[in-house]
Design an enzyme around this catalytic site. Sequence first.
Site, PDB file in Angstrom:
ATOM      1  N   ASP A 271      88.630   5.997   0.993  1.00  0.00           N
ATOM      2  CA  ASP A 271      89.409   6.680  -0.045  1.00  0.00           C
ATOM      3  C   ASP A 271      89.908   5.620  -1.032  1.00  0.00           C
ATOM      4  O   ASP A 271      89.538   4.443  -0.924  1.00  0.00           O
ATOM      5  CB  ASP A 271      90.587   7.468   0.576  1.00  0.00           C
TER       6      ASP A 271
ATOM      7  N   HIS B 182      87.922   9.745  -5.087  1.00  0.00           N
ATOM      8  CA  HIS B 182      88.582   9.084  -3.957  1.00  0.00           C
ATOM      9  C   HIS B 182      87.797   7.830  -3.563  1.00  0.00           C
ATOM     10  O   HIS B 182      87.660   7.509  -2.380  1.00  0.00           O
ATOM     11  CB  HIS B 182      88.673  10.023  -2.743  1.00  0.00           C
TER      12      HIS B 182
ATOM     13  N   GLU C 295      88.185  16.979  -5.426  1.00  0.00           N
ATOM     14  CA  GLU C 295      89.145  16.448  -6.397  1.00  0.00           C
ATOM     15  C   GLU C 295      88.566  15.389  -7.334  1.00  0.00           C
ATOM     16  O   GLU C 295      89.230  14.406  -7.640  1.00  0.00           O
ATOM     17  CB  GLU C 295      90.381  15.883  -5.666  1.00  0.00           C
TER      18      GLU C 295
HETATM   19  C1  TNX Z   1      93.956  17.074  -0.684  1.00  0.00           C
HETATM   20  S1  TNX Z   1      91.902  18.265   1.220  1.00  0.00           S
HETATM   21  C2  TNX Z   1      92.966  16.191  -0.330  1.00  0.00           C
HETATM   22  C3  TNX Z   1      93.318  14.962   0.409  1.00  0.00           C
HETATM   23  C4  TNX Z   1      94.809  14.797   0.522  1.00  0.00           C
HETATM   24  C5  TNX Z   1      95.418  16.134   0.900  1.00  0.00           C
HETATM   25  C6  TNX Z   1      96.888  16.076   1.172  1.00  0.00           C
HETATM   26  C7  TNX Z   1      91.058  17.427   0.337  1.00  0.00           C
HETATM   27  C8  TNX Z   1      89.671  17.738   0.397  1.00  0.00           C
HETATM   28  N1  TNX Z   1      91.625  16.479  -0.458  1.00  0.00           N
HETATM   29  O1  TNX Z   1      92.723  13.844  -0.202  1.00  0.00           O
HETATM   30  O2  TNX Z   1      95.072  13.834   1.490  1.00  0.00           O
HETATM   31  O3  TNX Z   1      95.181  17.042  -0.143  1.00  0.00           O
HETATM   32  O4  TNX Z   1      97.349  17.271   1.750  1.00  0.00           O
END
Ligand code: TNX
Length: 540
Positions: A207, A275, A341
């Site tokens: 990440d 990430h 994301e």
């Molecule tokens: C979203 S769930 C993310 C993570 C974070 C999390 C915190 C997801 C696929 N991505 O990178 O750690 O929220 O709740």
Amino acid sequence: MSELARRASARILTATVYTSVWVSVAASQTMGIIPLPVSIEPGDGSFSITRATCVVAEGPAAAEASKLVEALAPALGYRLKLVGNLPAKGTIQVKVEPSLRERLGEEGYELEATTDTVVIRAGAPAGLFYGIQTLRQLLPPAACGRQKVDGVPWSVPCVRIRDFPRFQWRGLLIDPARHFIPVPDVEQFIDTMALHKFNRLQMHLTDDQGWRIEIKKYPQLVQTGAWMDFTTIVQGKAESKRPGGFYTQEDIRHLVRYAAERYIIIVPEIEMPAHTGAAIVSYPQIGLYPQKLNDLPVPKRWTAHEGVLAPRPQSVAFLQDVLTEVMDLFPSKYIHIGGDEANIAHWKECEEMQGLIREMKLKDEAGLHSWFIRQMDAFLASHGRKLVGWDEILQGGLAPGAVVMSWRGEAGGITAAQAGHDVVMAPTSHTYFDYYQGPSQTEPKAIGGDLRLEKVYQYEPIPAALNADQAKHVLGGQAQLWGEYISNQKHRLYMTYPRAAALSEVLWSPRASHNWDQFLTRLAGDLERLRALEVNYRPL
Ligand code: TNX
């Protein structure tokens, strides 16, 4: 037992008078088995384990039987004798009977305890392993413990159990990328999962905050990406810190083996195309603006927009090299590539990416995201593996072989299952174990949310919108222990249990058998076992 559990227990004992179904429920509650087996028929009396008790097993069953011997040895203070053949009386027999596979599947088992013997049968070794977990739970809680306990009668109540799981994917995710998790802590996590019959551990290995897996072809990924140097002022004096860590390939092989012995498949997650900050600081050429990177002070690197990589062909090749080593280390059919994301707005602002979109005749940035994921999907498929991604991989069109992990609610899972793709349900609403589990004023700081034990227990992984055929695409479910706010094992386990006990039942036990009050009475036994194992949990 807490007051809540005591009240629930009293209520259920009253209910037992009326129906035979409740009789078996009452028996299972005293037995404290979690997840609840498919069927339990209690008998009279009990089987006692003494120094004279032998475990009888042959062929493929012997390896499972020896796990039973080792599991009980610390509490008993001795190892039960493991033998190939003996007259039945006074023995625990562990047998593979391939013909049972048809009725019970790979993971199902039958367990029968009489005053003379305990017999565990299964169609395959995995089933024996689960039968043995149930046997551990039939014994007094201290039998699971790590300390020798004297004066406890090690007895198993007479019972006949038939059992198999509802779902094939019963997962938990841990996040060593945000806070590194040392190998012994991962082992303890695996042990506790196995006791609750979980069978998938997703490791979020990369990440923005850290790259945690050694890749021989790109050594900087861990030499640079696994550490976050910074300087802080402590009592007026500058102090340099270097938190981080990574798993060597040897560590990974060890963990994969350790998990496999407990019938847990480790599913690696290598995040892309977002990430990816730790990879980009290590190899700027995969970033959007490589030349700018050196101007960035270290703490800013983790939040800067360079966290999304540039999906140019060289980056695709780089990540496929990484996946080649990952596939070599992890036998898992499923390889998770993240996909969540991605701030694709950065690709909109970037001349080079716009050129790429035009050149490949893609529609827009979402099309570029989808193109990138397809490159990984085809690559993994050509090596006989399956790509798993968070539900953002639906944007711009789903890659042909992809499995979707539905986290932003059920919608992604529904769309994917309706399109004939397999899905794993992991919605924030019911499976985000990094969320608060009680009033935020009294709980340790968490990322947010409110996910109480009862809500986890009430979760139904099959969305109502799916018909029976589409529902077959729901492989199961998974809870996430994202690590932003979880920096040590004690806290990690506190966030995991007892919510993971509730989830184990959601994923293993028949829907019709779910009963919250009754779960609570069995949970009292489970928590005693966790205490014996020195596994931290949130008290009820
Ligand atoms: C979203 S769930 C993310 C993570 C974070 C999390 C915190 C997801 C696929 N991505 O990178 O750690 O929220 O709740």
